[in-house]
Design an enzyme around this catalytic site. Structure first.
Site, short mmCIF file in Angstrom:
data_model
loop_
_atom_site.label_atom_id
_atom_site.label_comp_id
_atom_site.label_asym_id
_atom_site.label_seq_id
_atom_site.Cartn_x
_atom_site.Cartn_y
_atom_site.Cartn_z
N GLU A 6 -0.69 10.91 24.40
CA GLU A 6 -1.63 9.81 24.15
C GLU A 6 -0.95 8.68 23.37
O GLU A 6 -1.07 7.50 23.73
CB GLU A 6 -2.86 10.33 23.40
CG GLU A 6 -3.66 11.31 24.24
CD GLU A 6 -4.93 11.80 23.59
OE1 GLU A 6 -5.87 12.13 24.34
OE2 GLU A 6 -5.01 11.90 22.35
N LEU A 24 -22.08 8.34 24.58
CA LEU A 24 -22.08 7.53 25.80
C LEU A 24 -22.29 6.06 25.43
O LEU A 24 -23.10 5.76 24.55
CB LEU A 24 -23.24 8.03 26.67
CG LEU A 24 -23.15 7.90 28.16
CD1 LEU A 24 -21.88 8.52 28.72
CD2 LEU A 24 -24.39 8.55 28.80
N ILE A 25 -21.56 5.18 26.09
CA ILE A 25 -21.76 3.74 25.85
C ILE A 25 -22.96 3.29 26.69
O ILE A 25 -22.98 3.49 27.90
CB ILE A 25 -20.49 2.95 26.26
CG1 ILE A 25 -19.28 3.37 25.41
CG2 ILE A 25 -20.72 1.44 26.15
CD1 ILE A 25 -19.36 3.00 23.93
N GLY A 43 -9.08 9.71 14.28
CA GLY A 43 -8.63 8.32 14.45
C GLY A 43 -7.13 8.13 14.55
O GLY A 43 -6.62 7.03 14.33
N SER A 44 -6.41 9.19 14.92
CA SER A 44 -4.94 9.00 15.00
C SER A 44 -4.58 8.07 16.15
O SER A 44 -3.63 7.28 16.03
CB SER A 44 -4.20 10.34 15.09
OG SER A 44 -4.48 10.99 16.30
N ASN A 81 -11.32 4.31 28.13
CA ASN A 81 -11.39 5.55 27.36
C ASN A 81 -10.15 6.39 27.66
O ASN A 81 -9.54 6.26 28.71
CB ASN A 81 -12.64 6.33 27.77
CG ASN A 81 -12.78 7.64 27.00
OD1 ASN A 81 -12.54 7.69 25.79
ND2 ASN A 81 -13.17 8.70 27.68
N HIS A 85 -9.08 10.46 27.84
CA HIS A 85 -9.62 11.83 27.85
C HIS A 85 -8.45 12.80 27.86
O HIS A 85 -7.48 12.61 28.59
CB HIS A 85 -10.50 12.01 29.10
CG HIS A 85 -11.20 13.33 29.09
ND1 HIS A 85 -12.32 13.56 28.31
CD2 HIS A 85 -10.93 14.50 29.72
CE1 HIS A 85 -12.70 14.81 28.47
NE2 HIS A 85 -11.88 15.41 29.31
N LEU A 106 -17.35 9.88 20.87
CA LEU A 106 -18.05 10.98 21.54
C LEU A 106 -19.42 10.64 22.11
O LEU A 106 -20.05 11.48 22.74
CB LEU A 106 -18.18 12.16 20.56
CG LEU A 106 -16.84 12.66 20.00
CD1 LEU A 106 -17.05 13.91 19.15
CD2 LEU A 106 -15.83 12.94 21.11
C1 GAR Z 1 -8.02 12.63 21.56
O1 GAR Z 1 -7.26 13.70 22.03
C2 GAR Z 1 -8.86 12.05 22.67
O2 GAR Z 1 -8.26 12.12 23.94
C3 GAR Z 1 -10.08 12.94 22.61
O3 GAR Z 1 -10.33 13.12 21.26
C4 GAR Z 1 -9.08 13.11 20.56
C5 GAR Z 1 -9.22 12.18 19.39
O4 GAR Z 1 -8.12 12.28 18.54
N1 GAR Z 1 -11.18 12.33 23.30
C6 GAR Z 1 -12.10 13.03 23.94
O5 GAR Z 1 -12.09 14.25 23.99
C7 GAR Z 1 -13.18 12.19 24.64
N2 GAR Z 1 -13.93 12.99 25.57
P1 GAR Z 1 -7.88 11.18 17.42
O6 GAR Z 1 -9.23 10.98 16.72
O7 GAR Z 1 -6.87 11.79 16.49
O8 GAR Z 1 -7.41 9.95 18.09
#
Ligand code: GAR
Length: 192
Positions: free
Chosen positions: A174, A87-88, A12-13, A102, A104, A85
């Site tokens: 991100e 699918l919606i 959740g960062s 989203n 990625h 993670l």
């Molecule tokens: C992030 O890097 C995001 O892009 C990825 O999961 C990480 C979550 O980090 N998402 C995917 O891989 C979706 N297919 P976080 O929980 O620290 O925000």
């Protein structure tokens, strides 16, 4: 007020970064986190940030019920996926046309699809000796990682990179771009 719901499955960062970015905004409000994983650290982050967090299981999501009802009760305008993670389902996509985004951690259309998330993506990029990777922000449709791409940013990948090192570089990208792109999208989309 424009209300954003953030869906997250893990650390959740990104979710926290988005909350902090919009903290003093007068038009845009993060109204709730949604989480499918009772052990995810994002639940603790929600408590610290004083954001309500709704925990749900697959059945709650797959058929209209708790999730859509809560989205409606909060007058949710946008859904932001941040490390979510599952699918919606299409009944939610239909209810929020072009209002679900989203992020990625790779340059789609490469390294996307079911099962491609987090470290798995970075491991595949390194395994294939790619010399660049990056982030993709896209609208969400009924397929994993296939919605229209809104924004991409790149970073280099060196032969000495590990999945961990690459992940932290990608996370920086991100944090830098996701809140800004969300803000731009919301401010340039006519209200419902
Ligand atoms: C992030 O890097 C995001 O892009 C990825 O999961 C990480 C979550 O980090 N998402 C995917 O891989 C979706 N297919 P976080 O929980 O620290 O925000």
């Amino acid at each position: 007020m424009i209300n954003i719901a953030i869906f997250a499955s893990g650390n959740g960062s990104n979710a926290q970064r988005i909350v902090e970015y919009f903290q003093d905004d007068h038009d845009i409000n993060i109204c709730r986190f949604y989480c499918n994983n009772p052990h995810a650290f994002v639940i603790q982050r929600a408590k610290n940030l004083e954001i309500p967090c709704t925990l749900f299981n697959k059945a709650d999501l797959m058929a209209p019920g708790k999730v859509i009802q809560t989205l409606k009760d909060d007058n949710t305008d946008w859904i932001v996926l941040a490390g979510f993670l599952w699918l919606i389902p299409s009944y939610i996509i239909k209810r929020f046309p072009n209002r679900i985004v989203n992020i990625h951690p790779a340059l789609l259309p490469k390294y996307g699809g079911k099962g491609m998330y987090g470290a798995r993506v970075h491991e595949a990029v390194i395994q294939n000796e790619e010399r660049e990777s990056g982030i993709s922000i896209h609208y969400v449709n009924e397929q994993y990682d296939e919605g229209h791409i809104i924004f991409q940013a790149k970073c280099s990948v060196s032969e000495h990179d590990t999945a961990d090192k690459l992940a932290s570089r990608i996370h920086q990208l991100e944090y830098e771009h996701y809140p800004l792109i969300i803000e731009k999208l919301i401010r340039s989309t006519p209200a419902k």
